[in-house]
Design a protein around this motif. Sequence first.
Motif, short mmCIF file in Angstrom:
data_model
loop_
_atom_site.label_atom_id
_atom_site.label_comp_id
_atom_site.label_asym_id
_atom_site.label_seq_id
_atom_site.Cartn_x
_atom_site.Cartn_y
_atom_site.Cartn_z
N THR A 73 0.79 -1.27 0.02
CA THR A 73 -0.04 0.19 0.09
C THR A 73 0.84 1.33 0.24
OG1 THR A 73 -0.30 -0.22 2.57
CG2 THR A 73 -1.79 -0.96 1.12
N ASP A 74 1.98 1.09 0.46
CA ASP A 74 2.92 2.50 0.61
C ASP A 74 3.69 2.79 -0.89
OD1 ASP A 74 2.44 2.65 3.23
OD2 ASP A 74 3.80 1.24 3.85
N GLY A 75 3.94 1.68 -1.67
CA GLY A 75 4.63 1.77 -3.15
C GLY A 75 5.11 0.63 -3.52
N ILE A 76 6.02 0.59 -4.52
CA ILE A 76 6.44 -0.37 -5.10
C ILE A 76 8.06 -0.36 -5.08
CG2 ILE A 76 6.53 0.88 -7.26
CD1 ILE A 76 5.73 -1.66 -8.57
N THR A 89 18.59 -1.51 -5.74
CA THR A 89 17.11 -1.60 -5.22
C THR A 89 16.69 -0.11 -5.16
OG1 THR A 89 17.72 -3.58 -4.03
CG2 THR A 89 15.59 -2.42 -3.54
N HIS A 90 15.43 -0.24 -5.66
CA HIS A 90 14.83 1.33 -5.68
C HIS A 90 13.35 1.22 -5.04
CE1 HIS A 90 18.22 3.18 -7.19
NE2 HIS A 90 18.36 2.30 -8.14
N ARG A 91 12.97 2.01 -4.31
CA ARG A 91 11.34 1.86 -3.60
C ARG A 91 10.85 3.19 -4.20
NH1 ARG A 91 8.35 -0.86 -1.18
NH2 ARG A 91 6.92 -0.13 0.22
N TYR A 92 9.67 3.28 -4.87
CA TYR A 92 8.93 4.45 -5.26
C TYR A 92 7.61 4.43 -4.48
CZ TYR A 92 12.45 3.86 -8.82
OH TYR A 92 13.78 4.17 -9.63
N SER A 93 7.01 5.47 -4.44
CA SER A 93 5.78 5.71 -3.77
C SER A 93 4.74 5.73 -5.04
CB SER A 93 5.59 7.03 -2.85
OG SER A 93 5.56 7.85 -3.80
N TRP A 94 3.47 5.26 -4.56
CA TRP A 94 2.65 5.28 -5.65
C TRP A 94 2.22 6.44 -6.36
CZ3 TRP A 94 1.83 0.81 -8.01
CH2 TRP A 94 1.77 -0.32 -7.31
N LEU A 145 -4.00 -4.01 -7.63
CA LEU A 145 -3.46 -3.35 -6.51
C LEU A 145 -3.56 -1.68 -6.26
CD1 LEU A 145 -2.29 -3.17 -3.49
CD2 LEU A 145 0.00 -3.43 -4.52
N ARG A 146 -2.70 -1.40 -7.89
CA ARG A 146 -2.68 0.12 -7.89
C ARG A 146 -4.16 0.77 -8.07
NH1 ARG A 146 1.10 4.12 -10.45
NH2 ARG A 146 -0.23 5.85 -11.02
N ARG A 147 -5.20 -0.03 -8.77
CA ARG A 147 -6.38 0.60 -9.05
C ARG A 147 -7.15 0.61 -7.76
NH1 ARG A 147 -8.21 -3.20 -12.38
NH2 ARG A 147 -6.74 -2.83 -13.71
N SER A 148 -6.95 -0.41 -6.88
CA SER A 148 -7.63 -0.58 -5.59
C SER A 148 -7.26 0.69 -4.80
CB SER A 148 -7.64 -1.65 -4.81
OG SER A 148 -6.29 -2.00 -4.46
N LEU A 149 -5.95 0.88 -4.66
CA LEU A 149 -5.42 1.81 -3.86
C LEU A 149 -5.85 3.41 -4.29
CD1 LEU A 149 -1.65 1.01 -3.33
CD2 LEU A 149 -3.44 0.73 -1.65
N GLU A 150 -5.97 3.66 -5.71
CA GLU A 150 -6.55 4.70 -6.35
C GLU A 150 -8.07 5.07 -5.79
OE1 GLU A 150 -5.68 4.71 -10.32
OE2 GLU A 150 -3.48 5.23 -10.16
N ASP A 151 -8.91 3.76 -5.82
CA ASP A 151 -10.09 3.67 -5.52
C ASP A 151 -10.39 4.27 -3.83
OD1 ASP A 151 -10.85 3.26 -8.09
OD2 ASP A 151 -11.23 1.20 -7.49
N ALA A 152 -9.31 3.61 -2.93
CA ALA A 152 -9.58 4.07 -1.56
C ALA A 152 -9.02 5.50 -1.52
CB ALA A 152 -8.58 2.98 -1.07
N ASP A 153 -8.12 6.13 -2.35
CA ASP A 153 -7.87 7.43 -2.11
C ASP A 153 -9.04 8.53 -2.46
OD1 ASP A 153 -5.31 6.98 -1.11
OD2 ASP A 153 -4.20 7.17 -2.96
#
Length: 134
Positions: free
Chosen positions: A60-63, A71-76, A124-132
């Motif tokens: 839920t925080d990112g990818i 290794t790199h971490r990106y927020s949604w 997952l991305r779609r569900s996070l966008e819908d929750a936002d």
Amino acid sequence: MAYPLAAALVIIFGVVGTLLRNTPTGVYFRISDQVAMGLLGMLLAGGVLLLTRPRLRADTDGIEVRNIIGTHRYSWNVSKQISFPNGAPWARLELPEDEYVPIMAIQASDGERAVAAMRKLRELRRSLEDADAA
């Protein structure tokens, strides 16, 4: 596939290094040459094992994208979309300003597994966008 290949490289180069002492051509190999042959096999095996390193973790925080090196971490919020362009060997994470990060963990050669991974990631991305939005 990479693990047996790496083991085979170590074994083959070890055997060649052991048998390298006397040759019918008259060339004389020293102990250092034999050791170097074994080390070369281990170096090549390590290079092959780097191909097993790619990984993708999404929450839920990112990818988090881990490729062969780094290794790199990106927020949604930073990522624009996840795409799999036609003819591309692997998926990619689209970033602002026309930048992208290859996602080597999802490869075209994986066929249905790659399709399933892309569907889960997009879901997952779609569900996070819908929750936002709610």
